[in-house]
Design a protein around this motif. Structure first.
Motif, PDB file in Angstrom:
ATOM      1  N   UNK A  32       0.827  -1.194   0.000  1.00 48.78           N
ATOM      2  CA  UNK A  32       0.000   0.000   0.000  1.00 48.78           C
ATOM      3  C   UNK A  32       0.863   1.246   0.000  1.00 48.78           C
ATOM      4  N   UNK A  33       0.223   2.385   0.172  1.00 41.75           N
ATOM      5  CA  UNK A  33       0.938   3.664   0.214  1.00 41.75           C
ATOM      6  C   UNK A  33       0.788   4.244   1.612  1.00 41.75           C
ATOM      7  N   UNK A  34       1.866   4.248   2.351  1.00 40.35           N
ATOM      8  CA  UNK A  34       1.819   4.789   3.697  1.00 40.35           C
ATOM      9  C   UNK A  34       1.887   6.300   3.698  1.00 40.35           C
ATOM     10  N   UNK A  82      12.420   4.956  -0.808  1.00 40.55           N
ATOM     11  CA  UNK A  82      13.335   3.861  -0.491  1.00 40.55           C
ATOM     12  C   UNK A  82      12.527   2.629  -0.102  1.00 40.55           C
ATOM     13  N   UNK A  83      13.085   1.459  -0.424  1.00 41.65           N
ATOM     14  CA  UNK A  83      12.414   0.203  -0.102  1.00 41.65           C
ATOM     15  C   UNK A  83      13.482  -0.847   0.192  1.00 41.65           C
ATOM     16  N   UNK A  84      13.212  -1.701   1.197  1.00 45.46           N
ATOM     17  CA  UNK A  84      14.144  -2.763   1.544  1.00 45.46           C
ATOM     18  C   UNK A  84      13.374  -3.964   2.064  1.00 45.46           C
ATOM     19  N   UNK A  85      13.878  -5.136   1.772  1.00 40.02           N
ATOM     20  CA  UNK A  85      13.244  -6.357   2.250  1.00 40.02           C
ATOM     21  C   UNK A  85      13.165  -6.321   3.779  1.00 40.02           C
ATOM     22  N   UNK A  86      11.958  -6.559   4.283  1.00 35.75           N
ATOM     23  CA  UNK A  86      11.743  -6.537   5.718  1.00 35.75           C
ATOM     24  C   UNK A  86      11.496  -5.162   6.294  1.00 35.75           C
ATOM     25  N   UNK A  87      11.638  -4.139   5.464  1.00 37.95           N
ATOM     26  CA  UNK A  87      11.441  -2.764   5.939  1.00 37.95           C
ATOM     27  C   UNK A  87      10.254  -2.075   5.289  1.00 37.95           C
ATOM     28  N   UNK A  88       9.866  -2.556   4.102  1.00 37.75           N
ATOM     29  CA  UNK A  88       8.782  -1.919   3.373  1.00 37.75           C
ATOM     30  C   UNK A  88       9.280  -0.707   2.601  1.00 37.75           C
ATOM     31  N   UNK A  89       8.331   0.098   2.171  1.00 40.24           N
ATOM     32  CA  UNK A  89       8.622   1.293   1.386  1.00 40.24           C
ATOM     33  C   UNK A  89       8.382   2.532   2.232  1.00 40.24           C
ATOM     34  N   UNK A  90       9.288   3.491   2.118  1.00 38.62           N
ATOM     35  CA  UNK A  90       9.127   4.774   2.805  1.00 38.62           C
ATOM     36  C   UNK A  90       9.202   5.896   1.784  1.00 38.62           C
ATOM     37  N   UNK A  91       8.270   6.820   1.875  1.00 37.20           N
ATOM     38  CA  UNK A  91       8.254   8.014   1.033  1.00 37.20           C
ATOM     39  C   UNK A  91       8.625   9.192   1.931  1.00 37.20           C
ATOM     40  N   UNK A  92       9.819   9.731   1.722  1.00 37.71           N
ATOM     41  CA  UNK A  92      10.378  10.728   2.631  1.00 37.71           C
ATOM     42  C   UNK A  92      10.345  12.105   1.981  1.00 37.71           C
ATOM     43  N   UNK A  93       9.815  13.076   2.722  1.00 36.93           N
ATOM     44  CA  UNK A  93       9.771  14.461   2.277  1.00 36.93           C
ATOM     45  C   UNK A  93      11.018  15.175   2.787  1.00 36.93           C
TER      46      UNK A  93
END
Length: 427
Positions: free
Chosen positions: A37-39, A83-94
């Motif tokens: 999803x989109x956090x 950014x995305x990493x296995x076990x970490x998910x995706x992060x959208x950083x401002x």
């Protein structure tokens, strides 16, 4: 199972109306939703701290991308980092709210960062303190493999059978808040990067190009910032039609005035004053605001409102003494003349260039690598115009290294180019 995790369909699963010409048309499954999803956008120190902790606990490479507001804002500032990493998910950083991303780099240690066209994003990452220890560039990998289309969507479709939409690639990413559909697009850009990296890495290994790629990736990662352009105003579109120094002085004055105004307002220069307006004023040489605003290129409301500002720049250029006018020929350069002039100016250099181009083209076809990725055209021209003395394999190798060639390129080219030069000189 999300669309990102679905296996690519068999190319033989063709619709009934598929063309019956013997060609297999691969089926591409649209990638519409990120698997997680989109956090929410990460725009506070507290939210960023949670991302850092999650990525420290993740494993494997870090897929990364960045979005800018080119054509809307002044400069190349980064307005979103994905950014995305296995076990970490995706992060959208401002990065407007979180301008220091160094803790993220520290959290992942020497993990490899996977980017597409890394040279576009790494300068912005560096400004944010995000300096990868290692890089895998999926675009460069595709080039080294000789793929005809190397855009991210094209490579993902060909190698993974997934359709990656690109309709939001040129939007104004400085917009706040960012629309949900833009965030979905941004998250999808890193969704399959690691899977793409794995396929490309396997193909590079099969082709014997793993070390070539590693050298290319490191060169991109460690590339210094480009030097400032000499006379950047000369890149104004349409300037080539102007043949006298006074009109070029008007272009220069308007370009510089526009740059000051655009920087102050944080707006892309082309939105402050289009290039066509600069060239129109240089052609007309208006002597007053009244004359300036009669030009169609200055008829817009915003342009008319600042007409006095533009006319002041024009007046300054018109008042310059002849000694202060720019050269019609452009700034001095140590670059060779255009190749079309070589036959008359230095026939031996022209012969070397013809022979060298044949060598590069042959190796390009033999190794299925674009000629420009074997050797930068500028380096090739400089080598042929002013070859080392002696122009043997060692001399050519040293020259190529001095122009930034990687060892794999030197290994392929030095002896062949030296032999070609020797053959030309013996004729």
């Amino acid at each position: 199972m999300s669309s990102a995790a679905a296996p690519a369909p068999s190319p033989l699963d063709q619709p009934d109306d598929a063309p019956d010409d013997g060609a297999v048309v691969p089926v591409v499954v649209p990638l519409t939703e990120p698997s997680d999803g989109v956090g929410p956008v990460v725009d506070t120190p507290e939210a960023f701290a949670r991302v850092v902790d999650a990525f420290a606990r993740g494993t494997g490479p870090v897929a990364a991308d960045a979005e800018r507001a080119s054509g809307y804002r002044y400069g190349q500032r980064t307005y979103l980092v994905q950014v995305r990493r296995e076990g970490s998910g995706t992060a959208l950083i401002d990065p407007v709210g979180v301008p220091d991303l160094a803790p993220l780099r520290e959290a992942v240690g020497d993990a490899e960062f996977v980017l597409h066209a890394a040279s576009q994003d790494l300068p912005g990452f560096a400004e944010l303190g995000l300096l990868p220890a290692r890089v895998f560039d999926t675009e460069l990998a595709a080039r080294l493999l000789g793929m005809e289309r190397v855009g991210l969507a094209a490579v993902v479709a060909e190698l993974l059978g997934l359709g990656l939409a690109k309709e939001h690639s040129a939007v104004d990413w400085s917009t706040r808040p960012l629309p949900p559909e833009w965030l979905r697009y941004a998250a999808l850009d890193v969704e399959v990067l690691v899977a793409l990296r794995d396929v490309l890495a396997a193909r590079l290994e099969e082709a014997g190009k793993t070390q070539w790629a590693a050298q290319e990736f490191e060169a991109v990662r460690t590339a210094p910032p480009p030097p400032p352009r000499v006379d950047p105003w000369r890149r104004t579109s349409g300037t080539h039609t102007l043949r006298d120094a006074r009109r070029l002085a008007v272009v220069r004055a308007l370009w510089e005035a526009r740059d000051v105004n655009a920087r102050r307002r944080d707006i892309a220069p082309g939105r402050v004053l289009p290039d066509r307006a600069i060239v129109a004023a240089a052609e007309a040489l208006p002597r007053s605001v009244a004359q300036l605003v009669t030009l169609p290129a200055f008829a817009g409301k915003g342009t008319r409102r600042r007409a006095a500002y533009w006319q002041q720049a024009i007046d300054t250029a018109l008042a310059l003494p002849a000694s202060a006018l720019p050269s019609v020929r452009g700034p001095r350069s140590d670059a060779p003349p255009p190749p079309r002039a070589w036959a008359d100016r230095d026939p031996a250099a022209a012969a070397r260039l013809e022979a060298a181009r044949a060598v590069v083209q042959e190796l390009s076809e033999q190794h299925t690598v674009p000629a420009e990725n074997l050797l930068q055209p500028d380096a090739l021209r400089r080598l042929c115009w002013t070859p080392p003395d002696p122009a043997d394999a060692a001399g050519v190798a040293a020259f190529l290294r001095g122009r930034g060639a990687r060892e794999w390129q030197v290994g392929l080219l030095a002896e062949r180019l030296a032999a070609a030069f020797a053959d030309v000189s013996d004729r």
